[in-house]
Design a protein around this motif. Structure first.
Motif, short mmCIF file in Angstrom:
data_model
loop_
_atom_site.label_atom_id
_atom_site.label_comp_id
_atom_site.label_asym_id
_atom_site.label_seq_id
_atom_site.Cartn_x
_atom_site.Cartn_y
_atom_site.Cartn_z
N CYS A 1 -37.29 50.18 40.35
CA CYS A 1 -37.55 48.73 40.30
C CYS A 1 -36.90 48.02 41.49
CB CYS A 1 -37.02 48.15 38.99
SG CYS A 1 -37.98 48.60 37.54
N LEU A 2 -35.71 48.45 41.87
CA LEU A 2 -35.03 47.85 43.02
C LEU A 2 -35.80 48.12 44.31
CD1 LEU A 2 -31.26 48.58 42.27
CD2 LEU A 2 -32.58 46.52 41.79
N GLU B 1 -28.05 40.34 46.66
CA GLU B 1 -28.28 39.18 45.81
C GLU B 1 -29.77 38.83 45.74
OE1 GLU B 1 -26.36 37.54 43.82
OE2 GLU B 1 -24.48 38.54 44.31
N MET B 2 -30.44 38.93 46.88
CA MET B 2 -31.88 38.67 46.91
C MET B 2 -32.65 39.70 46.08
SD MET B 2 -32.00 37.85 50.99
CE MET B 2 -33.77 37.63 51.14
N VAL B 3 -32.24 40.96 46.21
CA VAL B 3 -32.90 42.04 45.46
C VAL B 3 -32.68 41.85 43.96
CG1 VAL B 3 -32.95 44.54 45.05
CG2 VAL B 3 -32.70 43.67 47.37
N TYR B 4 -31.44 41.51 43.60
CA TYR B 4 -31.12 41.32 42.17
C TYR B 4 -31.92 40.16 41.58
CZ TYR B 4 -28.55 40.56 37.86
OH TYR B 4 -28.22 40.40 36.54
N SER B 5 -32.08 39.10 42.35
CA SER B 5 -32.85 37.94 41.89
C SER B 5 -34.29 38.33 41.61
CB SER B 5 -32.78 36.83 42.94
OG SER B 5 -33.59 35.74 42.57
N GLU B 6 -34.90 39.12 42.51
CA GLU B 6 -36.28 39.58 42.30
C GLU B 6 -36.38 40.46 41.07
OE1 GLU B 6 -39.21 38.97 43.85
OE2 GLU B 6 -38.13 37.40 44.95
N SER C 1 -40.74 41.84 28.33
CA SER C 1 -39.87 41.99 27.16
C SER C 1 -39.55 43.47 26.88
CB SER C 1 -40.51 41.36 25.94
OG SER C 1 -41.79 41.93 25.71
N SER C 2 -40.46 44.37 27.30
CA SER C 2 -40.25 45.80 27.03
C SER C 2 -39.24 46.43 27.98
CB SER C 2 -41.59 46.55 27.13
OG SER C 2 -42.12 46.43 28.44
N MET C 3 -38.93 45.74 29.09
CA MET C 3 -38.00 46.29 30.08
C MET C 3 -36.57 45.88 29.72
SD MET C 3 -39.44 48.12 32.43
CE MET C 3 -38.17 48.08 33.68
N GLN C 4 -35.64 46.84 29.81
CA GLN C 4 -34.24 46.54 29.56
C GLN C 4 -33.65 45.80 30.75
OE1 GLN C 4 -31.83 49.98 28.83
NE2 GLN C 4 -29.91 48.83 28.70
N MET C 5 -32.91 44.74 30.49
CA MET C 5 -32.26 43.96 31.54
C MET C 5 -30.83 44.48 31.70
SD MET C 5 -32.46 41.50 33.75
CE MET C 5 -31.35 40.45 34.68
N TYR C 6 -30.54 45.11 32.84
CA TYR C 6 -29.21 45.68 33.07
C TYR C 6 -28.25 44.64 33.63
CZ TYR C 6 -31.32 50.29 32.44
OH TYR C 6 -31.96 51.37 31.93
N GLU C 7 -26.96 44.85 33.36
CA GLU C 7 -25.93 43.97 33.90
C GLU C 7 -25.88 44.09 35.42
OE1 GLU C 7 -22.21 44.78 32.09
OE2 GLU C 7 -22.90 44.35 30.05
N LYS C 8 -25.35 43.06 36.06
CA LYS C 8 -25.32 43.02 37.52
C LYS C 8 -24.51 44.17 38.12
CE LYS C 8 -24.87 39.64 41.23
NZ LYS C 8 -24.52 38.25 41.57
N ALA C 9 -23.40 44.53 37.47
CA ALA C 9 -22.56 45.62 37.98
C ALA C 9 -23.32 46.95 37.97
CB ALA C 9 -21.29 45.73 37.15
N VAL C 10 -24.13 47.16 36.93
CA VAL C 10 -24.92 48.40 36.83
C VAL C 10 -25.99 48.42 37.92
CG1 VAL C 10 -26.45 49.76 35.34
CG2 VAL C 10 -24.49 48.56 34.36
N VAL C 11 -26.62 47.28 38.14
CA VAL C 11 -27.66 47.19 39.18
C VAL C 11 -27.05 47.43 40.56
CG1 VAL C 11 -29.41 45.70 40.21
CG2 VAL C 11 -29.00 45.59 37.75
N LEU C 12 -25.85 46.90 40.79
CA LEU C 12 -25.18 47.11 42.08
C LEU C 12 -24.88 48.59 42.31
CD1 LEU C 12 -23.85 46.02 44.64
CD2 LEU C 12 -21.77 45.60 43.31
#
Length: 437
Positions: free
Chosen positions: A331-332, A351-356, A365-376
């Motif tokens: 996804c990233l 930050e731009m990637v995380y915003s997208e 709704s079916s996609m899990q939303m991960y915390e920012k630290a996990v995405v980083l």
């Protein structure tokens, strides 16, 4: 009668002489494709080869000192051409007895001391040098050249070939290059210095004092052969002329190779390879696969072998890497692709990637939303895989979330990876194929 015919047919299939011929052909072609043997022919560089041949021959026959740079992309035939020139020159008895050759490689001889030891070894002057102590590199090199002089005080001509020439420019003070060019310019000894490199800007790497002693001769190898030349090169590598193989088998082999050169399937494969990469070494990989498929039941290459070889050798490593990353990382990558499209190739930050990514995850709704630290953490993993790279340099003090990045994957590679990704969610595929959300 029928049984005897069957017996003779089966014995022909396992004919020991034919098996030996196939093995001999495989051995010879494997050696040829592994670049341990000279190329059977050269195409497209007649003018460049003629210039280098005349230059080196003048050093070998009349003692004229020269220096030249041979520049071109990897696999364009620079080293192969120099090897063929040297092999042709030493067919002359006078040149073979006098001309010495020293080969250095910037990846192996990483400083001047190692280079000097290698020069001493190749000139077989270890005993002459002994335990003598010299004040400078120049004195040591000059002593080695003087040691080659015979009674008439005329030194044997030496051909210095410096592979990866640009790496020698990183040596301290460029001492080796300075002394070799200085000797060539001042005629202290008959030498020809040939630098081989793939960098077009190599002259800019040289110091002023080195430039002043270089002749500024440059010969360019720019893969300027045509598709027809490429096909001829391919078939010349497959043709056999050696004597150990049975003459009748050689004739049949070359006849089959000639048929392949006219086959539409083979020509399509070569056309695809030519458009993708003109590097002859890449062609070697295809031919090596084809030759390795030979056996007693299939003694000659077939068009299907070329098709299969193309599939195997043209596997995209980055697309293959994308098959092994997580859905979050995928996804990233897609978010970066969209950002690259929006800003016309300009760099982006985390930050731009995380915003997208967040905009996409919140609408699905079916996609899990991960915390920012996990995405980083996932973002840093992509950086470690070299699918993304920093444009700010390694020494920057900018916070990692705001460091500018660029994507090293082409959109077509992302599309290909999504098609083959195991159990990829449908919404992720749709997001990649549509415009930015």
């Amino acid at each position: 009668m029928k049984s005897s015919k069957r017996k003779s047919k089966s014995s022909k299939e396992t004919d020991p002489g034919e098996t030996t011929s196939i093995q001999n052909i495989q051995d010879e072609l494997r050696l040829r494709f592994s670049q341990n043997a000279p190329s059977p022919s050269l195409h497209g560089y007649e003018k460049e080869r003629g210039q280098l041949f005349d230059l080196i021959k003048r050093t070998a026959s009349t003692g004229e000192s020269n220096s030249v740079l041979v520049i071109g992309p990897r696999g364009s035939g620079k080293t192969m051409t120099l090897n063929s020139i040297y092999n042709e020159l030493i067919e002359d008895d006078n040149i073979r007895e006098n001309l010495l050759q020293v080969k250095l490689n910037g990846l192996l001889q990483t400083d001047d001391k190692i280079a000097l030891k290698e020069i001493t070894r190749q000139l077989q002057l270890e005993n002459t040098l002994g335990d003598k102590v010299f004040g400078s590199f120049a004195e040591t090199l000059q002593f080695l050249l003087d040691a080659l002089k015979c009674g008439s005080q005329s030194s044997k001509p030496i051909l210095f070939i410096l592979e990866e020439f640009d790496m020698f420019a990183h040596h301290k003070n460029q001492t080796l290059l300075y002394n070799l060019f200085d000797i060539a310019q001042s005629d202290q000894a008959p030498i020809c210095v040939v630098g081989v490199t793939c960098r077009l800007d190599v002259i800019e790497l040289l110091e002023k004092r080195v430039k002043s002693r270089f002749s500024h001769r440059q010969v360019y190898f720019l893969n300027n052969y045509s598709y027809e030349n490429f096909c001829d090169i391919c078939m010349s590598y497959l043709k056999i002329e050696s004597k150990p193989v049975r003459c009748d088998f050689i004739k049949e082999w070359n006849k089959q190779v000639e048929k392949l050169s006219k086959d539409s399937t083979v020509r399509d494969v070569l056309q695809q390879q030519f458009q993708f990469n003109k590097d002859i070494r890449a062609l070697h990989h295809i031919l090596m696969y084809v030759v390795c498929q030979l056996n007693e039941t299939r003694p000659f290459p077939t068009p299907s072998d070329f098709v299969e070889a193309m599939k195997v050798t043209s596997t995209d490593s980055k697309s293959a890497m994308l098959h092994g990353i997580s859905i979050l990382e995928l996804c990233l990558i897609i978010a970066m692709k969209h950002l690259t499209d929006i800003y016309d190739g300009e760099p982006f930050n985390f930050e731009m990637v995380y915003s997208e990514y967040a905009k996409f995850a919140q609408k699905r709704s079916s996609m899990q939303m991960y915390e920012k630290a996990v995405v980083l953490k996932a973002f840093e993993h992509l950086l470690a895989l070299e699918l993304v790279k920093s444009t700010d340099g390694s020494g920057t003090r900018i916070q990692k979330e705001y460091r500018l990045m660029s994507l090293l994957i082409h959109p077509s590679q992302i599309t290909d990876a999504l098609q083959k990704y195991p159990q990829c969610p449908t919404e992720v595929k749709q997001w990649a194929s549509t415009s930015v959300i």
